[in-house]
Design an enzyme around this catalytic site. Structure first.
Site, mmCIF file in Angstrom:
data_model
loop_
_atom_site.group_PDB
_atom_site.id
_atom_site.type_symbol
_atom_site.label_atom_id
_atom_site.label_comp_id
_atom_site.label_asym_id
_atom_site.label_seq_id
_atom_site.Cartn_x
_atom_site.Cartn_y
_atom_site.Cartn_z
ATOM 1 N N THR A 37 1.149 -0.879 6.216
ATOM 2 C CA THR A 37 1.049 -1.647 4.736
ATOM 3 C C THR A 37 1.626 -3.220 5.077
ATOM 4 O OG1 THR A 37 2.271 -1.874 2.782
ATOM 5 C CG2 THR A 37 3.536 -0.976 4.419
ATOM 6 N N GLY A 38 1.027 -4.022 4.416
ATOM 7 C CA GLY A 38 1.115 -5.491 4.662
ATOM 8 C C GLY A 38 -0.058 -6.319 4.590
ATOM 9 N N GLY A 79 -9.298 -4.806 2.316
ATOM 10 C CA GLY A 79 -8.307 -4.912 2.932
ATOM 11 C C GLY A 79 -8.134 -3.786 4.413
ATOM 12 N N ASP A 80 -6.937 -3.544 4.872
ATOM 13 C CA ASP A 80 -6.969 -2.729 6.038
ATOM 14 C C ASP A 80 -7.060 -1.032 5.394
ATOM 15 O OD1 ASP A 80 -4.461 -3.489 4.961
ATOM 16 O OD2 ASP A 80 -3.534 -1.905 6.207
ATOM 17 N N THR A 125 0.834 -1.138 0.098
ATOM 18 C CA THR A 125 -0.112 -0.098 0.084
ATOM 19 C C THR A 125 0.929 1.246 -0.091
ATOM 20 O OG1 THR A 125 -1.543 -1.013 1.273
ATOM 21 C CG2 THR A 125 -1.552 1.128 1.381
ATOM 22 N N GLY A 137 -3.555 -6.881 5.045
ATOM 23 C CA GLY A 137 -4.652 -6.310 5.701
ATOM 24 C C GLY A 137 -5.420 -7.096 6.622
HETATM 25 N N1 GLY Z 1 -2.357 -3.634 3.012
HETATM 26 C C1 GLY Z 1 -3.103 -3.817 1.740
HETATM 27 C C2 GLY Z 1 -4.183 -4.884 1.834
HETATM 28 O O1 GLY Z 1 -4.063 -5.905 2.410
HETATM 29 O O2 GLY Z 1 -5.186 -4.690 1.216
#
Ligand code: GLY
Length: 305
Positions: free
Chosen positions: A202-203, A181-182, A151, A205
């Site tokens: 980021t990572g 996602g997150d 992200t 979610g």
């Molecule tokens: N961090 C991005 C997702 O998992 O959608």
């Protein structure tokens, strides 16, 4: 005084743009939006908007968010198709809608009403993304793991003291259509509160959401921890909690900033880099040493997604 920080090396162009706007006295909302636009339009960035990873049906579905730390107004969009700049739709939700989160066709129709330009599939989906999709279909048949979920998260603090966090992503590669996602989830992928600070993540979610990384980090800064102490505490605790509960923990990383423009960053895996700039400091990229490394601890337990 102004300051900005963002995730991954590909954010260099975003930090440069945001810096120019902030240094000229521009506001943090414009800085975050216009910085992220460059990454959303860059076909070489394979995890954000144009050129991003495809879902399990071969579609490009985008998530984005923006939060203003002075007003606590927030705008989030999820599973949006056919737009190059989901962060602009998120900004419009924040500024013009009575709601916080719009998804799918509802978000797309709202964007149309706001006059936000649509983009053709041919412009948004790159040949490399289609090729990867075909390769991933084969991997899924062979029950191999699919990775990919980065992200752009950007924080901007302007000279008026307003702090803004914003995110944009194509989400997890080969995700189930409709998966969120997150990045557009308040307190998970982003948070901002003037005075206390802001955080973006980021990572994977699913792991970031179940541990609410961004709000926890801002709350710790509000309680007096430095940004680096807060970031390390949250990433260590979140990673340990997932593994100790008996689940596989995937990659998570955060960057944060307090109300004074001081920054922190933390991750649970090798290879995370962020970029920052502030008054008197040119945009600079920094490689982060993990506070806890999922590559080096037993982590072969139940997958949750
Ligand atoms: N961090 C991005 C997702 O998992 O959608």
């Amino acid at each position: 005084m102004w300051s900005t920080i963002s995730t991954w090396p590909f954010s260099l162009q975003a930090v440069e743009k945001a810096s120019q706007i902030l240094a000229a006295g521009g506001n943090a909302v414009d800085a975050a939006e216009q910085g992220i636009h460059l990454v959303e339009s860059d076909p070489k960035v394979d995890s954000v908007a144009r050129g991003g990873w495809l879902n399990a049906k071969g579609e490009l579905e985008l998530d984005a968010a923006m939060m203003h730390g002075g007003t606590l107004r927030v705008g989030c969009v999820a599973a949006v198709k056919g737009f190059e700049h989901p962060v602009t739709i998120a900004r419009a939700v924040m500024e013009k809608s009575k709601h916080n989160i719009l998804v799918g066709t509802g978000a797309e129709e709202f964007a149309d009403k706001c006059g936000i330009e649509r983009a053709d599939e041919d412009r948004l989906i790159m040949p490399a993304a289609r090729k990867l999709y075909e390769e991933n279909l084969k991997k899924l048949e062979e029950e191999q793991e699919i990775v990919g979920h980065d992200t752009i998260g950007l924080i901007a603090l302007d000279q008026s003291g307003n702090i803004v966090s914003a995110t944009s992503t194509s989400g997890a590669s080969m995700k189930t259509p409709g998966r969120v996602g997150d990045s557009p989830i308040i307190g998970s992928g982003f948070y901002a509160m003037n005075g206390a600070g802001a955080c973006v993540a980021t990572g994977l979610g699913e792991d970031i959401m179940r541990t609410c990384c961004s709000h926890r980090t801002v709350a710790l800064m509000e309680a007096g921890l430095s940004p680096q102490e807060a970031a390390d505490k949250v990433i260590y605790s979140a990673t340990r909690a997932i593994i100790d509960a008996g689940y596989h923990c995937d990659c998570m990383a955060i960057v944060c900033m307090n109300g004074k423009g001081e920054i922190g960053a933390s991750c649970n895996h090798q290879g995370f880099t962020y970029t920052y700039a502030h008054e008197g400091q040119e945009p600079t990229s920094v490689v982060v040493t993990p506070i806890i490394d999922i590559g080096g601890i037993p982590n072969e337990t139940k997958h949750t997604c």
